[in-house]
Each structure stands twice: as structure tokens, then as C-alpha cells.
Design a protein around this motif. Sequence first.
Motif, PDB file in Angstrom:
ATOM      1  N   ASP A  55      16.075  10.829  11.763  1.00 40.59           N
ATOM      2  CA  ASP A  55      17.504  10.911  11.482  1.00 40.59           C
ATOM      3  C   ASP A  55      17.747  10.532  10.022  1.00 40.59           C
ATOM      4  O   ASP A  55      17.193   9.547   9.531  1.00 40.59           O
ATOM      5  CB  ASP A  55      18.289   9.947  12.384  1.00 40.59           C
ATOM      6  N   SER A  56      18.584  11.304   9.337  1.00 42.95           N
ATOM      7  CA  SER A  56      18.838  11.015   7.924  1.00 42.95           C
ATOM      8  C   SER A  56      20.304  10.642   7.707  1.00 42.95           C
ATOM      9  O   SER A  56      21.200  11.127   8.399  1.00 42.95           O
ATOM     10  CB  SER A  56      18.464  12.202   7.045  1.00 42.95           C
ATOM     11  N   VAL A  57      20.501   9.766   6.723  1.00 44.60           N
ATOM     12  CA  VAL A  57      21.840   9.323   6.336  1.00 44.60           C
ATOM     13  C   VAL A  57      21.945   9.463   4.827  1.00 44.60           C
ATOM     14  O   VAL A  57      21.098   8.943   4.085  1.00 44.60           O
ATOM     15  CB  VAL A  57      22.077   7.850   6.744  1.00 44.60           C
ATOM     16  N   LEU A  58      22.975  10.172   4.366  1.00 50.24           N
ATOM     17  CA  LEU A  58      23.228  10.293   2.931  1.00 50.24           C
ATOM     18  C   LEU A  58      23.644   8.932   2.391  1.00 50.24           C
ATOM     19  O   LEU A  58      24.574   8.314   2.913  1.00 50.24           O
ATOM     20  CB  LEU A  58      24.327  11.326   2.669  1.00 50.24           C
ATOM     21  N   THR A  59      22.943   8.445   1.381  1.00 53.28           N
ATOM     22  CA  THR A  59      23.277   7.136   0.818  1.00 53.28           C
ATOM     23  C   THR A  59      23.976   7.243  -0.526  1.00 53.28           C
ATOM     24  O   THR A  59      24.730   6.353  -0.896  1.00 53.28           O
ATOM     25  CB  THR A  59      22.020   6.264   0.658  1.00 53.28           C
ATOM     26  N   GLU A  60      23.729   8.338  -1.245  1.00 50.93           N
ATOM     27  CA  GLU A  60      24.229   8.418  -2.613  1.00 50.93           C
ATOM     28  C   GLU A  60      24.254   9.863  -3.090  1.00 50.93           C
ATOM     29  O   GLU A  60      23.355  10.631  -2.778  1.00 50.93           O
ATOM     30  CB  GLU A  60      23.248   7.626  -3.481  1.00 50.93           C
TER      31      GLU A  60
ATOM     32  N   TYR B 202      18.820  10.098   0.403  1.00 48.19           N
ATOM     33  CA  TYR B 202      18.917   9.925   1.849  1.00 48.19           C
ATOM     34  C   TYR B 202      17.964   8.831   2.315  1.00 48.19           C
ATOM     35  O   TYR B 202      16.899   8.649   1.739  1.00 48.19           O
ATOM     36  CB  TYR B 202      18.484  11.202   2.589  1.00 48.19           C
ATOM     37  N   ARG B 203      18.338   8.173   3.399  1.00 42.49           N
ATOM     38  CA  ARG B 203      17.416   7.324   4.150  1.00 42.49           C
ATOM     39  C   ARG B 203      17.069   8.098   5.407  1.00 42.49           C
ATOM     40  O   ARG B 203      17.945   8.638   6.072  1.00 42.49           O
ATOM     41  CB  ARG B 203      18.082   6.012   4.561  1.00 42.49           C
ATOM     42  N   VAL B 204      15.773   8.137   5.729  1.00 43.57           N
ATOM     43  CA  VAL B 204      15.317   8.833   6.926  1.00 43.57           C
ATOM     44  C   VAL B 204      14.590   7.804   7.785  1.00 43.57           C
ATOM     45  O   VAL B 204      13.616   7.198   7.339  1.00 43.57           O
ATOM     46  CB  VAL B 204      14.374  10.004   6.577  1.00 43.57           C
ATOM     47  N   ASN B 205      15.088   7.592   9.015  1.00 49.36           N
ATOM     48  CA  ASN B 205      14.447   6.587   9.883  1.00 49.36           C
ATOM     49  C   ASN B 205      13.212   7.171  10.569  1.00 49.36           C
ATOM     50  O   ASN B 205      12.898   8.354  10.416  1.00 49.36           O
ATOM     51  CB  ASN B 205      15.448   5.995  10.884  1.00 49.36           C
TER      52      ASN B 205
ATOM     53  N   LYS C 290      10.898   0.908   7.107  1.00 50.63           N
ATOM     54  CA  LYS C 290      11.862   1.423   8.087  1.00 50.63           C
ATOM     55  C   LYS C 290      11.931   2.950   8.126  1.00 50.63           C
ATOM     56  O   LYS C 290      12.792   3.499   8.795  1.00 50.63           O
ATOM     57  CB  LYS C 290      13.247   0.868   7.774  1.00 50.63           C
ATOM     58  N   GLY C 291      11.059   3.628   7.414  1.00 49.35           N
ATOM     59  CA  GLY C 291      11.104   5.088   7.355  1.00 49.35           C
ATOM     60  C   GLY C 291      10.804   5.551   5.945  1.00 49.35           C
ATOM     61  O   GLY C 291       9.825   5.122   5.342  1.00 49.35           O
ATOM     62  N   LYS C 292      11.667   6.399   5.400  1.00 48.90           N
ATOM     63  CA  LYS C 292      11.459   6.823   4.023  1.00 48.90           C
ATOM     64  C   LYS C 292      12.788   7.060   3.327  1.00 48.90           C
ATOM     65  O   LYS C 292      13.829   7.215   3.969  1.00 48.90           O
ATOM     66  CB  LYS C 292      10.580   8.065   3.951  1.00 48.90           C
ATOM     67  N   MET C 293      12.717   7.049   2.004  1.00 50.49           N
ATOM     68  CA  MET C 293      13.853   7.403   1.172  1.00 50.49           C
ATOM     69  C   MET C 293      13.515   8.728   0.510  1.00 50.49           C
ATOM     70  O   MET C 293      12.372   8.956   0.119  1.00 50.49           O
ATOM     71  CB  MET C 293      14.107   6.337   0.108  1.00 50.49           C
ATOM     72  N   VAL C 294      14.502   9.597   0.409  1.00 51.13           N
ATOM     73  CA  VAL C 294      14.314  10.918  -0.173  1.00 51.13           C
ATOM     74  C   VAL C 294      15.376  11.136  -1.238  1.00 51.13           C
ATOM     75  O   VAL C 294      16.551  10.815  -1.032  1.00 51.13           O
ATOM     76  CB  VAL C 294      14.424  12.024   0.908  1.00 51.13           C
ATOM     77  N   GLU C 295      14.956  11.659  -2.392  1.00 47.41           N
ATOM     78  CA  GLU C 295      15.884  12.117  -3.431  1.00 47.41           C
ATOM     79  C   GLU C 295      15.615  13.587  -3.644  1.00 47.41           C
ATOM     80  O   GLU C 295      14.466  14.003  -3.772  1.00 47.41           O
ATOM     81  CB  GLU C 295      15.664  11.375  -4.763  1.00 47.41           C
ATOM     82  N   ARG C 296      16.686  14.374  -3.664  1.00 46.52           N
ATOM     83  CA  ARG C 296      16.584  15.812  -3.927  1.00 46.52           C
ATOM     84  C   ARG C 296      17.471  16.146  -5.115  1.00 46.52           C
ATOM     85  O   ARG C 296      18.664  15.846  -5.107  1.00 46.52           O
ATOM     86  CB  ARG C 296      17.023  16.615  -2.711  1.00 46.52           C
ATOM     87  N   TRP C 297      16.860  16.776  -6.127  1.00 43.20           N
ATOM     88  CA  TRP C 297      17.566  17.128  -7.358  1.00 43.20           C
ATOM     89  C   TRP C 297      17.536  18.632  -7.580  1.00 43.20           C
ATOM     90  O   TRP C 297      16.519  19.282  -7.338  1.00 43.20           O
ATOM     91  CB  TRP C 297      16.902  16.452  -8.554  1.00 43.20           C
TER      92      TRP C 297
END
Length: 158
Positions: free
Chosen positions: A70-75, A63-66, A43-50
Amino acid sequence: MKKIYLCALILFFVGFYSNVKAQKDPSKTFDFVLGSWEMQTPKGKMVERWSKDADKILKGKSYRVNAKGDSVLTETLQIRKIGKEVFYCSTVADQNEGKEVCFKLISTKDEIYIFENVAHDFPQRIVYQNLGKNEMLAWIEGELNGKSRKSEFRYKRQ
């Protein structure tokens, strides 16, 4: 028999030393997570930024990026000391009434870092494995409705 006992004793102390080192300064132990990581999904990609703040607390965002971008903060995430212990703390918007849930670091063996909270519904364990400069494997696991579950997240450095 003496050789087996000696080998077991050496392995115990190596594991103990790794845990002690991680407890003393988690910001150095977990430096491998710093930066941006992504994982492709259907469905797109997942991104983690530390990143690391001035207090040496590791802070992350997932984040989930479709497919449209478009990105949505998940955690929101943190790896930090609470007292003398190290914890992985997560806040998920639509879970746990928006409250942070923390998982205690219980193992630091072979570049695999296991955090556990047996009181949490799911997951009970969050695991990160350092696979080198450009790859990291994370997974969540535990029981849900009496069944063992595990979800893996294989990240590549952006």
C-alpha cells in the motif's frame, strides 16, 4: 604563497561557473533525478518519482510503501526557476497548512546541490548528491528545538 592564491582563485571560479550553469537551465543540471528511485526502510520503502514537464519544470512525488504494497503520497516536489533563482519546492499534506515551502539553491559543488530556507522550522537545508547513474543520496538537515538534526535517504534507481 602565489600558488595558494592562484589555486584558491581557480576553485572560486569553478564553483561560481557551476552555480551560474545551474541557474541558467536547472532542468539540465538536475536531469540526474529523473526517473524512479527507492530506498528500503524497516517499515517498507520510500519511493521518489521525478519527471520533466513541457515547461522544463522538474516534478516529483514521494511515497511511502508498506510491506503489503500500500502506498501513501507524502510529498509533491518541484525544482524550478522563480525569477532568476532556482528553488526546490515541497508540499507536504500535513505540514505548513498544506502550503508549498521553497528552498533556494545556494551551492552546486562536486555533484552536491544544496537548497536552503533559513526561515523554515525544519529542515533548513535539503541536499541532493548525484552518485552516478543508479544511486542518489539526499538528506535534510538543520536545527530543531535548538539541536542539529540530519536525516539521510540513500536511493537506488528502480
